[in-house]
Structures are given as C-alpha cells and as structure tokens.
Design an enzyme around this catalytic site. Structure first.
Site, PDB file in Angstrom:
ATOM      1  N   HIS A 125      46.289  39.742  38.972  1.00 50.85           N
ATOM      2  CA  HIS A 125      46.734  40.705  37.939  1.00 50.85           C
ATOM      3  C   HIS A 125      48.099  41.322  38.263  1.00 50.85           C
ATOM      4  O   HIS A 125      48.705  41.957  37.400  1.00 50.85           O
ATOM      5  CB  HIS A 125      45.726  41.850  37.788  1.00 50.85           C
ATOM      6  CG  HIS A 125      44.386  41.422  37.259  1.00 50.85           C
ATOM      7  ND1 HIS A 125      44.248  40.744  36.064  1.00 50.85           N
ATOM      8  CD2 HIS A 125      43.128  41.568  37.768  1.00 50.85           C
ATOM      9  CE1 HIS A 125      42.948  40.496  35.857  1.00 50.85           C
ATOM     10  NE2 HIS A 125      42.261  40.978  36.877  1.00 50.85           N
ATOM     11  N   ASP A 162      38.622  32.936  37.635  1.00 50.29           N
ATOM     12  CA  ASP A 162      38.153  34.318  37.688  1.00 50.29           C
ATOM     13  C   ASP A 162      37.796  34.730  36.255  1.00 50.29           C
ATOM     14  O   ASP A 162      38.440  34.280  35.302  1.00 50.29           O
ATOM     15  CB  ASP A 162      39.268  35.217  38.240  1.00 50.29           C
ATOM     16  CG  ASP A 162      38.815  36.654  38.447  1.00 50.29           C
ATOM     17  OD1 ASP A 162      38.496  37.022  39.589  1.00 50.29           O
ATOM     18  OD2 ASP A 162      38.781  37.424  37.448  1.00 50.29           O
ATOM     19  N   HIS A 164      38.320  37.296  34.673  1.00 46.50           N
ATOM     20  CA  HIS A 164      39.383  38.059  34.006  1.00 46.50           C
ATOM     21  C   HIS A 164      40.644  37.196  33.903  1.00 46.50           C
ATOM     22  O   HIS A 164      40.935  36.421  34.822  1.00 46.50           O
ATOM     23  CB  HIS A 164      39.695  39.331  34.806  1.00 46.50           C
ATOM     24  CG  HIS A 164      38.483  40.194  35.029  1.00 46.50           C
ATOM     25  ND1 HIS A 164      37.761  40.180  36.213  1.00 46.50           N
ATOM     26  CD2 HIS A 164      37.849  41.050  34.203  1.00 46.50           C
ATOM     27  CE1 HIS A 164      36.735  41.013  36.097  1.00 46.50           C
ATOM     28  NE2 HIS A 164      36.753  41.555  34.892  1.00 46.50           N
ATOM     29  N   ASP A 249      33.448  36.251  39.692  1.00 42.80           N
ATOM     30  CA  ASP A 249      32.876  37.327  38.893  1.00 42.80           C
ATOM     31  C   ASP A 249      32.399  36.851  37.516  1.00 42.80           C
ATOM     32  O   ASP A 249      31.981  37.668  36.695  1.00 42.80           O
ATOM     33  CB  ASP A 249      33.857  38.505  38.768  1.00 42.80           C
ATOM     34  CG  ASP A 249      35.292  38.074  38.518  1.00 42.80           C
ATOM     35  OD1 ASP A 249      35.536  36.870  38.294  1.00 42.80           O
ATOM     36  OD2 ASP A 249      36.183  38.949  38.566  1.00 42.80           O
TER      37      ASP A 249
END
Ligand SMILES: [Zn+2]
Length: 310
Positions: A125, A162, A164, A249
């Site tokens: 991120h 991931d 996200h 995740d």
C-alpha cells in the site's frame, strides 16, 4: 535447490501492540515451519538493509526523511492511525525493503531459485510519498526496480493476491510496460482502488490487470481467475522474474476480509505460477503482505513454501 527464507528477529521489534499487523504473525509462521520440519530443508538468511539509493528508486527523499524523523520523534503512528510505529520501525522497514534485494542477489548469483521474505512491515500500500495500510516502504516495488536497474532484468511480473488491492505497487508502475502488475482482490474493499477498468496508462496501458473478486468468492472462483487470466498473462508477458505480494488475508478465517479461501489453495496458486515459469524454472521472490488470523496465516504460508521449495 532449496528455498531461501529471508528473516531477522528485528522484524519482531517493529512493535505495534494489539494492532492486527503485529509480531505474533511472524512468530506463528516461524512456529509452524519449525513444527513441520521444513526449516531443515530451507536456508534461512538475514537480509541486508535497503540503502537510501534503493528506497529512493520508489519513494521521494521528502518521504524518506519524514519517515525517519516521525519515528525518531516518538510519534505512535505515521501519516494515519493505520500505520503504527515504534522506536525500531525505521530499521525494520529498511530491512524489510532490503530482504527482496538480498534475495535477488542470491538468486541472480545462481545460489537459489526461489525466496520467501518473511518480513514486516508489509509494503504494497505504500506510495511514493505516503505510508498507508500498515505499510512504510513498498518492499516489492523496490525489488522490482533493483532487479531492472542493477541486474538488467527487462521484464518483471508482480502478482499480488493479498485480499486488498496493492495501490502503491500499481501506482509505481502504472505507466510502465516493463513491470506487469496483476492483482486479485476483494472489491469493493479497502483501499478502494483496483477497478477492472484500471489497466494502466500511456506506455503502461494493458500492463496492469485488476481482477476484482466479490465478497464470498471461494477457491474455485480464484482458480478460474488463475486459469483464465493470471497464467495466460504470465505466459504472454514472459517475464525474466516474478515477484509475489503474498498476502494471506483472503483466507476464510481472516478478520479483515470476506473472501473464503482455504489455506491449501495458496499452495495451488504457487504450483501454477512455478509451472508457468517452466522455460526458466524459477526466479521467484515472494513477499509476506497481509494475513491476520495466526492459524490460517501459518497454514497458508506452509502450503505456499512447500510448493516454492519443490
Ligand atoms: Zn491485505
């Protein structure tokens, strides 16, 4: 040839208290590897910290200085409450950014084919000038640039599973046709980016592939996406190196997502990617990103590592 496991206890000293991204994640992974006996088959190496020059290939000098000064000032977080820091977080972040670089050197020397960077803080991120979502430096983007500029690898593929979207990584290479970024992520979800229509810009058009997955997606949905989109893209692009943003995740048990993957499917993803590189057999570095249920995280990482180690 065995798998290289990049790790240092300093990663446990990036203290974040009871934040979901905490040192218990790496402790759970190490314990599971220990219990499985896999440590006798893989080679653990301590990374060398990334230098200022390495970090500045992705981040601005203003940001690097701000990270260093904010942490030194004793502030409990960086940029937002999301990214918790403590006294050794700068050193841990430089070491996390250096793990991929150290692994790249070892692989390019011919000593290893694959590596897993068991690092924290995570990276995908983090953008040029701002930290986000528990990430300080963009570990994977820094390694991609290093491979290109230092080892002369022309084409690097980044696969990010991931749950996200890796906004920082996407942004770093959005107008670049030499780094192909593929992301599978829950959508809509944090951080809000990663729409199907976002395919890159200018020279980089069609070198970003976002595969948004609905809440409730399962193993079969992901495997279909791998078969229909991910693997064909890897084969067409024919990268000289593959980097994986391996977040775990998207696991059914994970508290930060609503995707329902099993730990085993991360082994299948890995096997498919390793097989897609048959022409040169390997050159893969995987980076730990998210994964917040200790048990599911540790099981998923074991499935991933046992395929990388074949
Ligand atoms: Zn994540």
């Amino acid at each position: 040839m065995s798998l290289l496991y990049m790790y240092d206890d300093l990663f446990l000293k990036h203290e974040t208290g009871n934040h979901p991204e905490n040192k218990g994640r790496l402790e759970a992974i190490n314990q599971a590897i220990e219990n499985s006996g896999l440590f006798s088959e893989i080679e653990m190496i301590k990374p060398i910290p990334a230098t200022e020059k390495d970090i500045l290939r992705i981040h601005s000098r203003e940001y690097l200085t701000r990270v260093q000064e904010t942490i030194k000032s004793g502030s409990p977080f960086l940029d937002s409450m999301d990214t918790v820091v403590s006294s050794l977080s700068f050193e841990a972040a430089c070491l996390a950014a250096g793990a991929g670089i150290t692994a790249a050197d070892k692989i390019m020397n011919g000593d290893f084919k694959t590596a897993f960077c068991a690092v924290r803080p995570p990276g995908h991120h983090a953008e040029e000038g701002i930290s986000m979502g528990f990430c300080i430096f963009n570990n994977i983007a820094i390694t991609a640039k290093y491979l290109q500029q230092v080892h002369g690898i022309n084409k690097v593929m980044i696969l990010d599973w991931d749950v996200h979207h890796g906004n920082g990584t996407e942004k770093s290479f959005y107008e670049d046709n030499t780094v192909f970024y593929i992301s599978l992520h829950q959508y809509p979800h944090y951080p809000g980016t990663g729409a199907r229509a976002d395919i890159g810009r200018g020279k980089g058009k069609n070198f970003t592939l976002n595969i948004p997955m609905s809440a409730g997606s399962n193993d079969q949905d992901y495997l279909n996406a791998f078969k229909e989109e991910v693997i064909p893209s890897v084969k067409t692009f024919a990268p000289g190196f593959i980097l994986i943003s391996a977040g775990f995740d998207a696991n059914k048990a994970d508290p930060l997502s609503s995707v329902d993957l099993s730990p085993d499917v991360f082994g299948t993803f890995t096997e498919m990617i390793v097989n897609s590189t048959n022409s040169y057999r390997g050159r893969i570095i995987s980076f730990l990103e998210g994964g917040y249920d200790y048990d599911a995280l540790a099981k998923s990482v074991l499935c991933h590592l046992s395929e990388l180690n074949k």
